[in-house]
Motif scaffolding. Structure first.
Motif, PDB file in Angstrom:
ATOM      1  N   TYR A  23       2.356   1.645  -3.406  1.00  0.00           N
ATOM      2  CA  TYR A  23       1.386   2.210  -4.354  1.00  0.00           C
ATOM      3  C   TYR A  23       1.255   3.717  -4.150  1.00  0.00           C
ATOM      4  O   TYR A  23       1.241   4.485  -5.122  1.00  0.00           O
ATOM      5  CB  TYR A  23       0.027   1.534  -4.157  1.00  0.00           C
ATOM      6  CG  TYR A  23      -1.049   2.051  -5.080  1.00  0.00           C
ATOM      7  CD1 TYR A  23      -1.186   1.554  -6.374  1.00  0.00           C
ATOM      8  CD2 TYR A  23      -1.921   3.059  -4.652  1.00  0.00           C
ATOM      9  CE1 TYR A  23      -2.168   2.040  -7.224  1.00  0.00           C
ATOM     10  CE2 TYR A  23      -2.906   3.551  -5.491  1.00  0.00           C
ATOM     11  CZ  TYR A  23      -3.029   3.034  -6.775  1.00  0.00           C
ATOM     12  OH  TYR A  23      -4.002   3.534  -7.619  1.00  0.00           O
TER      13      TYR A  23
ATOM     14  N   SER B 216       0.852  -1.200   0.000  1.00  0.00           N
ATOM     15  CA  SER B 216       0.000   0.000   0.000  1.00  0.00           C
ATOM     16  C   SER B 216       0.882   1.242   0.000  1.00  0.00           C
ATOM     17  O   SER B 216       0.619   2.204  -0.746  1.00  0.00           O
ATOM     18  CB  SER B 216      -0.922   0.014   1.224  1.00  0.00           C
ATOM     19  OG  SER B 216      -1.888  -1.002   1.153  1.00  0.00           O
TER      20      SER B 216
ATOM     21  N   SER C 240       9.811   1.517  -3.954  1.00  0.00           N
ATOM     22  CA  SER C 240       9.378   2.362  -5.066  1.00  0.00           C
ATOM     23  C   SER C 240      10.484   3.307  -5.521  1.00  0.00           C
ATOM     24  O   SER C 240      10.755   3.430  -6.721  1.00  0.00           O
ATOM     25  CB  SER C 240       8.145   3.175  -4.650  1.00  0.00           C
ATOM     26  OG  SER C 240       7.819   4.150  -5.617  1.00  0.00           O
TER      27      SER C 240
ATOM     28  N   GLU D 249       4.333   5.476  -5.465  1.00  0.00           N
ATOM     29  CA  GLU D 249       4.349   5.475  -6.928  1.00  0.00           C
ATOM     30  C   GLU D 249       3.467   6.564  -7.514  1.00  0.00           C
ATOM     31  O   GLU D 249       3.669   6.983  -8.659  1.00  0.00           O
ATOM     32  CB  GLU D 249       3.881   4.110  -7.454  1.00  0.00           C
ATOM     33  CG  GLU D 249       4.905   2.999  -7.332  1.00  0.00           C
ATOM     34  CD  GLU D 249       6.021   3.132  -8.350  1.00  0.00           C
ATOM     35  OE1 GLU D 249       5.756   2.928  -9.549  1.00  0.00           O
ATOM     36  OE2 GLU D 249       7.157   3.466  -7.937  1.00  0.00           O
TER      37      GLU D 249
END
Length: 201
Positions: A76, A73, A123, A79
């Motif tokens: 994400y 999470s 990331s 990103e």
């Protein structure tokens, strides 16, 4: 933060075994996504509710799934936000500074904590997601599996003082982990200084 775990156990702990499993999930999720919660301590406390391998495996499964959800999470989110170039450079230099600079660092991180906010780190340094997932999973299973088995042995042979002895064991494990973390960073720093120093004529 212990206060978070105390609140969660206060809310869900009275719901029996599944309430304890939910607590462990939420504590590990918060630890992976937001800030440290001392998940090792609460894993041991959760195991003390029902010190059996079967229940321990439920807790271990909850911990692993929570790690996946929390870390990826955060991956994400990272990103989809703009990361300043200065931050990217600093994180990249930090990665190169460490003893291991690829996805295996996520496994080493279980023994010698060196990577905070792993999802964001993955990331920013552009690590492979499958490899990252693999090392996160293996590391979580090994670390908390060992803690579970050691706790199980404590309850078998030292039933009356098992929780206290297991927590003492945890304190020793955490202390060793932080010492190893320091040694890893320091050793790499010393190695880097030696490489950068001018050679003697």
């Amino acid at each position: 933060m212990e206060a978070i775990g105390d609140v969660l156990f206060g809310i869900f702990g009275a719901d029996g075994g599944w309430g304890v499993v939910l607590c462990i999930f939420l504590i590990f999720f918060i630890d992976a996504l937001l800030f440290p919660t001392l998940p090792e301590l609460f894993f041991i406390l959760g195991f003390s509710y029902d010190p059996s391998i079967e229940f321990g495996l439920l807790l271990l499964g909850a911990a692993v799934i929570a790690e996946w959800v929390g870390i990826f999470s955060l991956y994400y989110i990272t990103e989809h936000v703009r990361i300043p170039q200065k931050v990217t450079r600093v994180v990249g230099k930090y990665k190169d500074f460490l003893l291991v600079s690829d996805e295996r660092l996520l496994l080493l991180n279980r023994i010698a904590p060196t990577v905070p906010f792993a999802g964001a780190f993955i990331s920013i340094v552009k690590w492979d997601l499958k490899k990252s997932w693999f090392y996160i999973t293996i590391g979580c299973i090994l670390k908390y599996g060992v803690i579970m088995l050691l706790s199980d042995q404590m309850y078998k042979y030292y039933a009356e003082s098992a929780t206290t002895m297991t927590i003492v064991m945890l304190v020793v494990i955490l202390a060793v982990s932080f010492i190893l973390s320091y040694v890893v960073k320091k050793r790499k720093g010393l190695d880097r200084d030696a490489e950068d120093s001018p050679k003697n004529n």
